[in-house]
Design an enzyme around this catalytic site. Sequence first.
Site, PDB file in Angstrom:
ATOM      1  CE  LYS A   1      44.018  49.181  47.277  1.00 54.05           C
ATOM      2  NZ  LYS A   1      44.923  48.310  46.488  1.00 54.05           N
TER       3      LYS A   1
ATOM      4  CD  GLU B   1      46.277  42.316  50.901  1.00 55.53           C
ATOM      5  OE1 GLU B   1      45.602  41.274  51.040  1.00 55.53           O
ATOM      6  OE2 GLU B   1      46.100  43.110  49.953  1.00 55.53           O
TER       7      GLU B   1
ATOM      8  CB  SER C   1      43.895  55.463  43.148  1.00 59.14           C
ATOM      9  OG  SER C   1      44.975  55.966  43.897  1.00 59.14           O
TER      10      SER C   1
END
Lengths: 274, 405
Positions: free
Chosen positions: B95, B117, B391
């Site tokens: 991210k 969010e 990830s």
Amino acid sequence: MSARRTGRLGRLTASLRTARVKPLVPFITAGYPDEPTFDRVLAAIAAAGCPLVEIGIPFSDPVADGPVIQAASQKVLARGMTLARTLALAATAHRDHGLDVVMMGYLNPILKFGPARFAATCGESSVAGVIVPDLPPEEAAGLRELLAARDVDLVDLVAPTTDPARLVRKVEQATGFLYLVSTTGVTGSGTAAADTLPDYLTRVRATTDLPLYVGFGIATPQQAGQVAALADGVIVGSALLRTLTGDRDGAVAAATEFLHEMAQAVTSAKGTSR
Amino acid sequence: MNTSSIFAGDGPGRFGPYGGQFVPETLMPCLHELTATWEAARRDPDFNTELAALLADYSGRPTPLYRARRFERSCGDTARIYLKREDLNHTGAHKINNCLGQILLAQRMGKRRIVAETGAGQHGVATATVCALVGLECTVYMGEVDMARQAPNVRRMKLLGATVECVTSGARTLKDASSEAIRDWVTNVATTHYIIGSVVGPHPYPAMVRDFQAVIGIEARQQVLDRAGRLPDAVIACVGGGSNAIGIFAGFIADPVDLFGVEAGGSAAGHSAALGLGEPGVLHGSFSYLLQDDDGQIIPAHSVAAGLDYPGVGPEHSHLKDTGRVQYGSVNDSEALAAFSDLSRLEGIIPALESSHAIAWCRRLLDDPAAVARLREHAGDEQPVVVINLSGRGDKDMDNNGGES
């Protein structure tokens, strides 16, 4: 762009202007809080002298709406409200209460229902106009055409953030009325800005002779009167829904009183009518 | 009438019929400003130098490509399996790649406040982190359900100075957190930039976030060439909104490599397989596959992995599904939990529950004789090579792993 083809809503707002009537346009979520009460509120809207009502198509994820309309949508969806039933209620509002109806709803239920079928049913239900808050004009041509073929206007929204170039492009295709979002934010904030509204309306009026109806954040008769002095119509939603609490008779009585006060504030407003 | 045909289809930000900009008018000018800022920045050497330096010095890129030999053995030694270690980024997931890019854009636009969010909390933590890095105010919206199941990340965000707003509407998960973030943005648009955490939302987000995540695939392609001496036969990534998948796929999309996107199959309580089981519709600003009922209402998703618990998916994935370039499938909660435990015990790497879906898919693929035959054929005379995008790391999931301990 070819000459605008005005639908049912455009003819109606033009005749209201000719008659020097600035309408209060109440918004109510379809079937809220329950269908019998909803029907009585429609009667109260007509009795308050409002020619137009905005009926909300409930959606599970209404990003332009604040908590009041979100909760109303959730409530009627939990009771099984559908778009088909919403359109049937719109037809009833016209037939039984003599109200002209503007439908307001998000795009996805319309897509799922089928845009052509939606437009056809709006036409059959005597719907005058449709507002889709998450459909900007860049994406709206297809639905606008389908609705126009049924004599229904797709209403364009203008926000305080809309820049001049964009405004000019917008008013070129707009029909019915131009929906001015009074303030940046979601519905029900109660924060319609009386200080910036005059400049905002003047700026928009310079680009178009379309009727300007102002909504979002108008909660009190005082605010409604201030807006009515400048605009051609005043839209009120969350504040009306807030009155619909408690038992049915009490809710209808509270809504009736609120509508009466709001309608009076709008009618008696002095200002720059066109 | 085909629903997509009512749109012009040639508007900005289209992937086939998917994408677009379906947002309230208030936000349209701001999307135009963001698009212009991003278009200028991506051509600006100063921007790219600054971002590359942050990715290297602050986030620790390039992330390693690690060959997981004990996991290979447990899969029958049918393939060489490499993990792209996005879990080793600062903040523990991919991210941060996107957040570093977007925070620089926010600064260029003169915004002083950020909203985001978050589902699993990884994007929220990454956003809170980059806001601390540059000194911008940060508010993160998170569903009440997710705050409970990803409590460690809530504490991290608060420590980093962010305000975490608890969302109690709807299903109280990622979908509702996204709606609340949009409502905040509509209200405060003059001062506020919305850092969307995935390849979802209105244009330019899906394309912009893909470009910021493409670093994963660009690195992985070179690394696998260096290590295995050739391109992989398959690349596997989990898909919620789909940013880590789009990021690693970006490196291989033009190559003859099988790409697999793995959605959350959930459990008897529901699923999050928008591509597998949804239909195209509009949610949160774009036209894409979506879990919806017969009346066009959004069906709440379900997954044990909060970061996959979303009823929509990025519009580019919808296009890649329709064109067949990427094969999408799903694994259920219990398969993902088994993979979570497997990788921990076999490799000493605790994967995020989201990434565990990609691990589980790899195991399933290598258990399937037909799939293995296809990989072997693809690999010619050599042992097949598989790359999995790991990830994120799973520390956040220690209290939410279905009773494992």
